[in-house]
Scaffold this motif. Structure first.
Motif, PDB file in Angstrom:
ATOM      1  N   VAL A  44      -3.088  13.981  67.264  1.00  0.00           N
ATOM      2  CA  VAL A  44      -3.598  13.519  66.026  1.00  0.00           C
ATOM      3  C   VAL A  44      -4.301  12.309  66.073  1.00  0.00           C
ATOM      4  N   GLY A  45      -3.257  11.360  66.678  1.00  0.00           N
ATOM      5  CA  GLY A  45      -4.167   9.989  66.985  1.00  0.00           C
ATOM      6  C   GLY A  45      -5.616  10.085  67.478  1.00  0.00           C
ATOM      7  N   ALA A  47      -7.497  12.769  67.624  1.00  0.00           N
ATOM      8  CA  ALA A  47      -8.336  13.152  66.669  1.00  0.00           C
ATOM      9  C   ALA A  47      -9.034  12.514  65.518  1.00  0.00           C
ATOM     10  N   ALA A  48      -7.899  11.490  65.137  1.00  0.00           N
ATOM     11  CA  ALA A  48      -8.279  10.515  63.990  1.00  0.00           C
ATOM     12  C   ALA A  48      -9.266   9.454  64.537  1.00  0.00           C
ATOM     13  N   SER A  49      -9.047   9.107  65.566  1.00  0.00           N
ATOM     14  CA  SER A  49      -9.879   7.967  66.152  1.00  0.00           C
ATOM     15  C   SER A  49     -11.330   8.481  66.444  1.00  0.00           C
ATOM     16  N   ALA A  51     -12.800  11.025  64.811  1.00  0.00           N
ATOM     17  CA  ALA A  51     -13.338  11.181  63.435  1.00  0.00           C
ATOM     18  C   ALA A  51     -13.634   9.914  62.829  1.00  0.00           C
ATOM     19  N   ILE A  52     -12.960   9.067  63.093  1.00  0.00           N
ATOM     20  CA  ILE A  52     -13.364   7.574  62.432  1.00  0.00           C
ATOM     21  C   ILE A  52     -14.578   7.044  63.416  1.00  0.00           C
TER      22      ILE A  52
END
Length: 595
Positions: A44-45, A47-49, A51-52
């Motif tokens: 999740v981390g 993927a979030a990185s 995406a950001i």
């Protein structure tokens, strides 16, 4: 320990020394060894990185959008969007204000495309076109009157919205039903709501114009029955009712316009002579706005004229008229006669008196003859004579009625300051400054007097003074700082995006991936060194026949110490690469055994 494991497979002695495992396999292998919760959090981390990072890149590359329309109200939104899409113009709609935004480079092109497509902003007011609709056969008189009133309100609102400062308008008309009875007759009234542009206001004269416009558009509507309100709830119609302030404002504007006109005349006459920024002129005009009316009547006694004349000449004579005082005494019979006791002289005088109508006698007692008729002249009878004359004379008279015009100029004051004259030396190009002579100033004064219409009897004054101007008389315009330029923020936005991506990659993603990929490899490398040291310390016949075997589904047989240090090291590395979990378990058992 060598005899405890039955199934043994010889270790590969030809494994390349120092060969690292494949990155993808090692990453997956190390990830599979982690707990499930840590695996989910790590994914999740990551993927979030990612995406950001993509969001920051898109934000830094996003173009600058400018408003094309402040609002889509009154526009056909579908037609606007279809036109922009057909012209390949990117657009977006601001969710808060509803403004239509396009790229800064496409603003003019978008306006041209919309104008060519016939997209115009229409107001929401309904005018007289409502009467063109089919009203139906059963439409009542009330509905017809309501539609007419609604159309009239819309037309008035459109007309008011055409003013420069007015963005929109609403008009409400209260038209009562006519009555045949005078006591029940009511006059119509109107209410007007004007929506002004931001930062603008209506002058009192404009409010009066709106009131007169509506009053003359509705029959029998009085201007006092009209109310004008803006979108903030301010009552504007009361300002128009204060006629004194309105008149004062008009008088002030008239004075300023007159002063500006005279100042422009002075500038037009001095600019060709002195040049730009070489002089300053100001005009002050005293204007009398009082209204004076006078009437004068004058007479000229030296020129009399006969206007009318009336003359009366009356003459009356009688032979024997009534004598005495009217009344009863006059009708009394005369008293008894008595003989007068007179002397002879007295008797002769009495006899000399001749009664009226008797022949006249001369001194000798002879009758006097009338030469005209040849008849004896008779004594005249008593007569009444009256003469009356009336003359009317007309004298010369003049009447004059004088009304002085408002806005009469009573006094004019003109002040002109002239800079020193500048002379340039043609030989070396040096510039010298010298004051103007008195003769030149007198010529400038006469020019200014003729330009403004100087009148000494009115008390006008004109002053022309020569004073050197300051070197810093111009207004200094500060330079716009670079951080206020539009291009600066575009560069900053892109630089911030690049910096954020670098920080994300090298500060977050790379340490996490290195920790997952190389964490356990480093740990096992330490174990290899320990194991190699242990193999090097052994020697002789004591460990010549000692072989270590790891049991399991596929047993691996380690070489004996007599085969050499390199063979043992390669075997251990191959074992660690193929099955690090089993190696860790063996080392753990060794540690427990030593304890």
């Amino acid at each position: 320990m060598a005899e405890t494991l039955a199934d043994s497979v010889p270790a590969k002695a030809d494994a390349p020394a120092g060969k690292s495992p494949v990155f993808g396999l090692a990453f997956l292998d190390n990830l599979s060894e982690m707990p499930m919760l840590r695996q989910v959090g790590l994914m999740v981390g990551l993927a979030a990185s990612v995406a950001i990072g993509f969001a920051v890149v898109l934000w830094s590359q996003q173009p600058d959008y400018r408003p094309l329309y402040g609002s889509l109200a009154g526009l056909d939104a579908k037609q606007v969007m279809d036109t922009l899409t057909a012209a390949n113009i990117a657009y977006t709609v601001e969710p808060n204000s509803g403004a239509l935004l396009v790229k800064a480079d496409d603003v003019q092109r978008a306006r041209i495309q919309l104008a060519s497509a016939g997209v115009v902003q229409q107001d929401a007011n309904v005018g007289f076109e409502i009467l063109d609709k089919d009203q139906g056969l059963g439409t009542s008189q009330f509905m017809e009157a309501t539609r007419y009133r609604r159309g009239l309100e819309g037309e008035l609102a459109r007309t008011i919205s055409a003013l420069n400062n007015v963005k929109g308008a609403r008009v409400h008309l209260a038209i009562p039903k006519s009555s045949v009875f005078v006591r029940d007759d009511r006059k119509p009234s109107a209410s007007i709501l004007v929506e002004l542009y931001a930062g603008r206001s209506l002058e009192p004269s404009q409010v009066v114009a709106i009131i007169n416009l509506v009053a003359t558009s509705v029959p029998e509507l009085n201007k006092s029955q009209i109310t004008v309100v803006d979108q903030k709830g301010n009552l504007l119609s009361d300002q128009a009712e204060n006629s004194e302030l309105t008149m004062a404002g008009k008088q002030f504007d008239y004075s300023r316009r007159m002063e500006g006109m005279l100042t422009q005349r002075v500038q037009n006459i001095l600019q060709p002579i002195l040049g730009n920024d070489r002089y300053k002129a100001e005009v002050s005009a005293n204007v009398d706005f009082s209204a004076v009316e006078s009437t004068a009547e004058s007479f000229n006694p030296d020129q009399p004229a006969l206007r009318s004349e009336q003359s009366v000449n009356e003459q009356r004579s009688t032979s024997s008229g009534a004598q005495g005082v009217p009344g009863a005494l006059s009708n009394q019979p005369p008293g008894p006669a008595t003989a007068p006791q007179t002397t002879g002289g007295a008797a002769g005088g009495a006899a000399a008196a001749i009664a009226p109508g008797q022949p006249l006698l001369d001194a000798n007692g002879q009758q006097i003859m009338d030469p005209a008729t040849g008849q004896p002249a008779l004594a005249p009878y008593p007569a009444d004579k009256r003469v009356q004359s009336t003359k009317n004379f007309e004298l010369d008279r003049s009447i004059s009625h004088t009304k002085q015009q408002q806005g009469r100029l009573t006094r004019l004051s003109v002040a002109v300051v002239v800079d020193d004259q500048v002379k340039v030396n043609a030989a070396n190009g040096e510039t010298t400054r010298s004051p103007w002579s008195a003769e030149d100033l007198n010529r400038f004064t006469r020019l200014v007097q003729n330009a403004v219409g100087f009148d000494a009897s009115r008390g006008d004054t004109v002053s022309v003074v020569n004073v050197p101007f300051s070197a810093e008389r111009g207004e200094t315009i500060p330079d716009i700082p670079f951080y206020s330029q539009p291009w600066f923020w575009d560069i900053v936005k892109q630089a911030m995006g690049v910096i954020f991506i670098l920080v994300l990659v090298f500060g977050v993603l790379r340490p996490v991936l290195n920790n997952i990929t190389n964490g356990k490899s480093k740990q096992l490398a330490g174990f290899d060194d320990d194991m190699g040291g242990m193999g090097g310390m052994g020697g002789g016949d004591e460990l010549s026949n000692d072989r270590v075997s790891l049991g399991g589904p596929q047993s691996i047989l380690l070489p004996s110490p007599t085969e050499g240090y390199d063979a043992q090291l390669n075997a251990i590395k191959s074992l660690v690469a193929e099955d690090p979990g089993r190696v860790a378990q063996v080392v753990k058992e060794w540690i427990n055994t030593d304890e």
